[in-house]
Design a protein around this motif. Structure first.
Motif, mmCIF file in Angstrom:
data_model
loop_
_atom_site.group_PDB
_atom_site.id
_atom_site.type_symbol
_atom_site.label_atom_id
_atom_site.label_comp_id
_atom_site.label_asym_id
_atom_site.label_seq_id
_atom_site.Cartn_x
_atom_site.Cartn_y
_atom_site.Cartn_z
ATOM 1 N N ALA A 112 -11.935 9.821 -39.865
ATOM 2 C CA ALA A 112 -11.436 8.446 -39.782
ATOM 3 C C ALA A 112 -9.914 8.422 -39.907
ATOM 4 C CB ALA A 112 -12.084 7.590 -40.865
ATOM 5 N N ASP A 113 -9.378 9.196 -40.847
ATOM 6 C CA ASP A 113 -7.927 9.261 -41.009
ATOM 7 C C ASP A 113 -7.269 9.881 -39.781
ATOM 8 O OD1 ASP A 113 -7.948 8.087 -43.497
ATOM 9 O OD2 ASP A 113 -7.907 9.989 -44.607
ATOM 10 N N SER A 137 -8.332 9.881 -36.773
ATOM 11 C CA SER A 137 -8.403 8.920 -35.674
ATOM 12 C C SER A 137 -7.328 7.852 -35.804
ATOM 13 C CB SER A 137 -9.794 8.291 -35.623
ATOM 14 O OG SER A 137 -10.782 9.263 -35.301
ATOM 15 N N ASP A 138 -7.067 7.411 -37.027
ATOM 16 C CA ASP A 138 -5.983 6.440 -37.230
ATOM 17 C C ASP A 138 -4.648 7.005 -36.751
ATOM 18 O OD1 ASP A 138 -7.653 4.541 -38.297
ATOM 19 O OD2 ASP A 138 -7.163 4.983 -40.390
ATOM 20 N N TRP A 139 -4.415 8.280 -37.062
ATOM 21 C CA TRP A 139 -3.156 8.915 -36.655
ATOM 22 C C TRP A 139 -3.092 9.077 -35.137
ATOM 23 C CZ3 TRP A 139 -1.505 14.615 -37.920
ATOM 24 C CH2 TRP A 139 -0.113 14.741 -37.795
ATOM 25 N N ARG A 180 -4.261 7.199 -32.951
ATOM 26 C CA ARG A 180 -4.020 5.913 -32.278
ATOM 27 C C ARG A 180 -2.526 5.609 -32.127
ATOM 28 N NH1 ARG A 180 -8.562 4.601 -35.643
ATOM 29 N NH2 ARG A 180 -10.420 4.341 -34.303
ATOM 30 N N TRP A 199 3.561 7.574 -41.113
ATOM 31 C CA TRP A 199 2.120 7.614 -41.442
ATOM 32 C C TRP A 199 1.768 8.953 -42.071
ATOM 33 C CZ3 TRP A 199 -2.117 10.555 -40.711
ATOM 34 C CH2 TRP A 199 -3.374 9.972 -40.915
ATOM 35 N N LYS A 204 0.335 9.888 -45.807
ATOM 36 C CA LYS A 204 -0.972 10.523 -45.966
ATOM 37 C C LYS A 204 -0.845 11.825 -46.767
ATOM 38 C CE LYS A 204 -4.095 9.015 -44.738
ATOM 39 N NZ LYS A 204 -5.140 8.186 -45.416
ATOM 40 N N ASP A 214 -7.276 5.815 -27.948
ATOM 41 C CA ASP A 214 -8.412 5.221 -28.655
ATOM 42 C C ASP A 214 -9.418 6.348 -28.885
ATOM 43 O OD1 ASP A 214 -10.329 3.659 -29.792
ATOM 44 O OD2 ASP A 214 -10.920 2.650 -27.927
#
Length: 466
Positions: free
Chosen positions: A22-23, A25-27, A29, A49, A53, A110
């Motif tokens: 999940a982390d 994937s955030d990066w 994006r 970011w 983190k 995405d």
């Protein structure tokens, strides 16, 4: 020092894999495309970011470092032990341009999981391979009961690698004291295949050259003057043809001086790789292999220096004929260098050779735009052996060795810091670096995490750089 228990590491990774992905994937994006000036803000957001983190991961120091261009990230986590080795991990957080219209099956920014693959720009190159160190160090701590890594751990994550690292060498020189390390780990690399884990032991260097030839002051009539004055286009072609002898060795005197020759053991290890030359030729969009006599294809592209004609032009190239002796011609060359070759010595050898090839009546200018030195770590280096042991534990099989035929910023770290450079990556050729539908194999990403979890204890036991 007790090694990290493997079962504890694997359980920890499995328990935390969801939040890790999940982390990541955030990066992913964040469209941190360094080549696009309009995306400079996204590159900065990516750096900020990551710094946040890394602080959340436990690094007591995590900073955004400014350059003349786009920002890098530096993090540090001291071991607290006086005799602990210092390890610097290099990677990059910028990515190549990407758009759905290029032919992607999914939106490139995405992140999308299909089966056991994560598709996104940067999934393999290089955010995924940087990010596996965050869960890796946490698994290392959980399994060993430590509150800090077994090594003094540093990270330097560049923001301009996909744009040629124009400010990286200056950054490393500026911050050399804080970046000082016993060994450098490059996590911007790959391995042979999904079923053949490998460690890369070195990269070739690179030196470019351009030669501009001038003959007559203007194009002149070939009937009136041809055959009586030197033709710069002919000289350019003759010089290009003279680069190699009949055995495809570079014919420049002194070119091979000082090179580190392949050992028999290295040749055996290269030969042990499941190399399919026919498939390799298909990837190369080529119809036959050739090169320096006495060496295999892998040896030629990994461990032998080369000279290539990148471009040759001059005179008339339009439709029909134009009977002239052209006023000028041009030649672009590149030289891949191997361990033991010094760029300045090679430059001087090229200068002297060109001077002997150009006839009277032709003026020329020889320019060397830049150079990157090669790097190589011997097979018996204790830090390399520690890396191989860590990867072998993760993959539960023998780890083989490769080299990299290309060039990169690793040499800047080696030159400035004076530390051996090792390569640790889990990307495979099908991941599609710089292409559409870039992805990372989730099972291999977990193996990267696991390798990193074992690596710090292995390096501490080997006293990296000893």
């Amino acid at each position: 020092m007790t090694k990290t228990p493997d079962s504890v590491v694997r359980t920890y990774i499995e328990q935390h894999q969801g939040e890790f992905l999940a982390d990541l994937s955030d990066w992913l994006r964040i469209a941190s495309v360094s080549a696009d000036p309009a995306a400079a803000g996204e590159v900065r957001r990516s750096a900020e970011w990551l710094a946040a983190k890394l602080t959340e991961t436990g690094f007591p120091v995590a900073e955004v470092w400014e350059t003349e261009g786009l920002p890098a990230v530096f993090a540090e986590w001291p071991s607290g032990e006086a005799d602990a080795p210092t390890v610097l991990v290099y990677g990059h957080h910028d990515v190549q341009p990407a758009a759905k219209a290029d032919g992607w099956a999914t939106e490139p920014f995405d992140p999308t999981v299909i089966g056991k693959q994560l598709f996104a720009r940067g999934a393999a190159d290089d955010k995924g391979q940087v990010f596996f160190h965050t869960l890796g160090v946490r698994a290392h701590l959980a399994a060993t009961g430590r509150t800090a890594p077994a090594v003094n751990l540093k990270l330097l994550i560049e923001g301009e690698e996909e744009s040629g690292s124009p400010n990286f060498a200056a950054l490393v020189r500026r911050e050399a004291e804080r970046l000082a390390a016993d060994v450098v780990i490059i996590s911007d690399t790959g391995m042979w295949s999904e079923t053949t884990p490998t460690v890369c032991t070195g990269m070739r260097g690179l030196m470019d050259a351009q030669i501009d030839f001038a003959g007559p002051d203007t194009d002149i009539h070939s009937g009136s003057f041809g055959g009586a004055v030197p033709n710069p286009a002919t000289v350019a072609a003759e010089l290009a043809a003279a680069l190699h002898d009949a055995d495809r060795k570079v014919a420049i005197p002194g070119f091979y001086e000082g090179i580190v020759e392949l050992t028999e053991r290295e040749r055996e290890l290269f030969a042990a790789l499941p190399f399919d030359e026919a498939q390799w030729l298909r990837v190369a969009k080529s119809y036959g292999a050739e090169g320096e006599a006495g060496y295999s294809t892998l040896e030629r592209i990994w461990a032998r220096p080369t000279a290539e004609v990148n471009g040759i032009w001059g005179g008339y190239t339009g439709p029909g004929g134009k009977t002239i002796v052209p006023a000028e011609a041009h030649l672009k060359l590149s030289f891949r260098l191997v361990a033991g070759q010094e760029p300045e010595k090679v430059r001087e050898a090229v200068r002297e050779w060109v001077a002997t090839q150009v006839p009277e009546g032709i003026r020329y200018e020889l320019v060397f735009p830049g150079a990157t030195r090669p790097c190589l770590t011997p097979l018996d280096h204790p830090a390399l052996q520690a890396t191989v042991r860590a990867m072998g534990r993760a993959f539960e099989q023998e780890v083989l060795f490769t080299r990299e035929g290309g060039s990169g910023p690793a040499a800047d770290l080696q030159d400035v810091l004076g530390a051996p450079v090792l390569f640790l990556g889990i990307s495979v050729p099908s991941d599609g670096w710089h292409s559409v539908n870039e992805k990372v194999e989730l099972d291999l990403l977990a193996k990267g995490v696991e390798t990193a979890a074992y690596l710090w204890s292995e390096l501490a036991e080997s006293r990296a750089g000893a």
